[in-house]
Motif scaffolding. Structure first.
Motif: not given
Length: 662
Positions: A26, A411-412, A414-418, A421, A423, A439-440
């Motif tokens: 995280d 998969q990430p 954590s959600e905070r550090k995604k 990923w 799909d 992703g970003h």
């Protein structure tokens, strides 16, 4: 650790615990380093140690993680990408060498291609680069002009070059944006080497110390060197400033941003592209008609960057070369049609694509689409990648090896550090895709390669990696703790003392690196370990208000007023030991020379306990010289010509000195 470095045990534990607390699923941590790490004969080892630590902590390939080099110039990263370095060509490909199996293009590619990584594409990168160099003249029949390419014959970096100059083996020099008369180690030596040249071209903003060494250097002023004995013919070309030309910067995170010309440069000042382009045109004219085989590479060199009328319509300088045409050459295009390439995945090894720098390919995918000019930030609440703000090589991805930002299953962490990923719903059934990386960021990984994909036993390139192998430039796709090739001084980091040290190495019997580059000569004397004549450690450093050798700052009155003169930073303990008061003039002495400066007594400097001894530290900023609005002693008169074994970096952060009242 405490005995070797002088760092107190409790402070080390505090840093270690902070790093551990901020490394995990995280949270991530980044190391930012600058010349404090690099300017050592073991600097590469320190940076390698940091990279290993970050790998073990899971901070590589993830947002907020990694290792960042803080560059000293606005575009030093760009100067290594589109290289001013002697040992590499565009895109970090090694320069052809007379000392390796590089006799033919086939030999070069066999030697340098890493078949089980993304470097399997080296033939595409290299052939497209050669097409950029020699255009239509580069054909399969002549190895795409490979024999015309210059080859290195050893270490041609700055310090060996200056020694070759001193010995008469280098007879001419272009000094463009460098100032060895102040910025070169053992600067007395380097100024005397400049006096051995037949000709010297200096292109800079102001008359630098390098341009003026023949009449204003300390050794000329004190009579040690006579002006009439200096035969160097010096040509000074005034330079345009950054705001007086179009171009790009590449910063330390590989982000390339375009800057637009604001105004014409005054009088005869010209940009670096103007100078280089017109010099090349004149040389091609001089070589015209030559039938010598050695001249054919120069004659065939692609050198057509004449501006379009609209590019210079609002300028009085009508022969400024087109930097957009240069950018097109860097980006790449289809050889026959001239159509801009969308990215490096389009490169071919048959000559059908032309591309100077594969890592920059995609920055200029269409004549009206220079992505370095884009300035569209993410909307509020967006991911923070800002993919439409400038362009980041390669392929505009903002974090390298970002496959590591997801777990092996895709998969990430954590959600905070995604970040990116897998799909499984995004695949294209017509292409037999079972999913897609999303992703970003732009995935630094094959876009449709599933996390559970197995490596192909005889796979080439990324087919040899599994879907859980993030490090695509390595042969096995893994992060390496052990470096079997590429480093001269060993596969794992260790501690050596600097060449000059007041203490014996507390860790090993080997005092300093056995493979450092040192030049033992009467004009480059170094102190013996523990020499009582030089009991203190000296570090050179930089100030916020000044820039490097001061060429861009000491000539500006408002900056000169902020930092008007040289000082030597010492601790209250050292000041008391030597009877020195704050602002008193002191003399700093090394085996190479001596200078004077005002003492700055400050708690910023603290005595260290190393190997059972109290070691005092002296700090000297190195921005001053004998030209400019404010002048001062040349601090690099004190340093030595000593080089790291891997990259020939000097040891300006740690050598020995003495301090006394002037």
């Amino acid at each position: 650790m405490e005995e070797v470095t002088g760092c107190p045990r409790d402070r080390f534990i505090q840093v270690a615990e902070a790093l551990l607390a901020n490394s995990g699923a995280d949270r991530t941590s980044a190391f930012c380093y600058a010349v404090g790490w690099t300017q050592h004969t073991y600097g590469v080892q320190m940076i390698g140690c940091c990279a290993m630590l970050q790998l073990l902590l899971g901070n590589m390939g993830r947002p907020g993680g990694g290792v960042l080099a803080l560059r000293g110039h606005a575009t030093i990263q760009g100067s290594t990408d589109v290289p001013t370095l002697y040992h590499s060509i565009h895109g970090y490909m090694p320069a052809p060498s007379a000392l390796r199996k590089h006799n033919t293009l086939e030999e070069y590619l066999k030697t340098e291609t890493l078949p089980k990584s993304y470097w399997a594409n080296m033939p595409k990168f290299m052939v497209s680069y050669l097409k950029s160099m020699w255009g239509d003249a580069a054909t399969p029949d002549n190895q795409f002009g490979y024999d015309w390419h210059p080859r290195i014959t050893g270490d041609h970096s700055h310090m060996p070059m200056m020694q070759a100059m001193m010995d008469g083996r280098v007879q001419g020099m272009f000094a463009m944006g460098q100032n060895p008369a102040v910025g070169g180690q053992n600067a007395i030596f380097q100024r005397k080497a400049l006096a051995k040249l037949k000709w010297l071209v200096v292109k800079d903003n102001f008359e630098t110390e390098t341009a003026a060494f023949w009449y204003n250097a300390p050794e000329v002023k004190n009579g040690e060197v006579k002006v009439e004995d200096i035969q160097t013919e010096i040509f000074f070309f005034p330079s345009a400033q950054v705001a007086e030309m179009d171009g790009s910067y590449t910063n330390t995170q590989r982000l390339i941003k375009w800057h637009h010309k604001a105004v014409d440069p005054p009088v005869d000042c010209r940009s670096d592209p103007w100078f280089t382009y017109h010099l090349g045109k004149r040389l091609k004219q001089l070589y015209a008609g030559s039938t010598e085989p050695r001249d054919q590479g120069f004659l065939n060199l692609t050198w057509d960057f004449e501006p379009e009328p609209e590019e210079v319509a609002h300028s009085r300088i009508k022969d400024e070369p087109s930097v957009r045409k240069v950018m097109k050459e860097i980006n790449g295009y289809e050889t026959t049609t001239g159509t801009h390439l969308p990215g490096f995945s389009a490169l071919k090894d048959d000559g059908s694509t032309t591309c100077a720098s594969w890592i920059y390919s995609g920055i200029f995918p269409a004549p009206d689409k220079n992505l370095a000019e884009s300035r569209e930030p993410d909307q509020p609440g967006g991911p923070g990648t800002n993919l439409k703000w400038g362009y980041s090589w390669p392929a505009n991805r903002r974090v390298l090896y970002n496959r590591a930002s997801a777990r092996p299953d895709g998969q990430p962490w954590s959600e905070r550090k995604k970040w990116i990923w897998w799909d499984p719903t995004k695949g294209d059934p017509t292409k037999n895709e079972t999913g897609k990386w999303v992703g970003h960021d732009v995935p630094d990984f094959p876009g449709a390669k599933a996390p559970d994909a197995k490596p192909k036993p005889d796979g080439v390139g990324l087919d040899a990696h599994s879907g859980a192998d993030p490090f695509i430039m390595k042969a096995d796709g893994k992060g390496w703790l052990f470096t079997p090739t590429g480093l001269v001084d060993g596969p794992l980091p260790t501690h050596y003392e600097p060449v000059e040290s007041p203490v014996v190495n507390p860790l090993y019997a080997q005092q300093n690196s056995p493979v450092i580059k040192r030049w033992d000569r009467p004009d480059n004397v170094v102190a013996a370990t523990g020499d009582p004549a030089f009991p203190y450690v000296l570090s050179t450093y930089r100030l916020t208000e000044h820039h490097l050798s001061g060429v861009m700052s000491r000539w500006l009155p408002w900056l000169a007023e902020l930092q008007p003169e040289l000082f030597a930073e010492i601790s209250p303990e050292l000041a008391a030991e030597r009877g020195i008061e704050n602002t008193e003039l002191v003399r700093i002495i090394t085996p190479r020379g001596q200078i004077t400066a005002k003492a700055l007594v400050t708690r910023r400097q603290q005595p260290l306990q190393v190997a059972g001894k109290t070691i005092h530290h002296v700090g000297l900023p190195w921005h001053w010289g004998y030209q400019g609005v404010v002048t001062g002693a040349v601090v690099n008169d004190l340093s030595s010509l000593i080089g790291d074994p891997n990259v020939s970096m000097h040891e300006g952060k740690s050598f020995v000195c003495n301090v006394e009242k002037a």
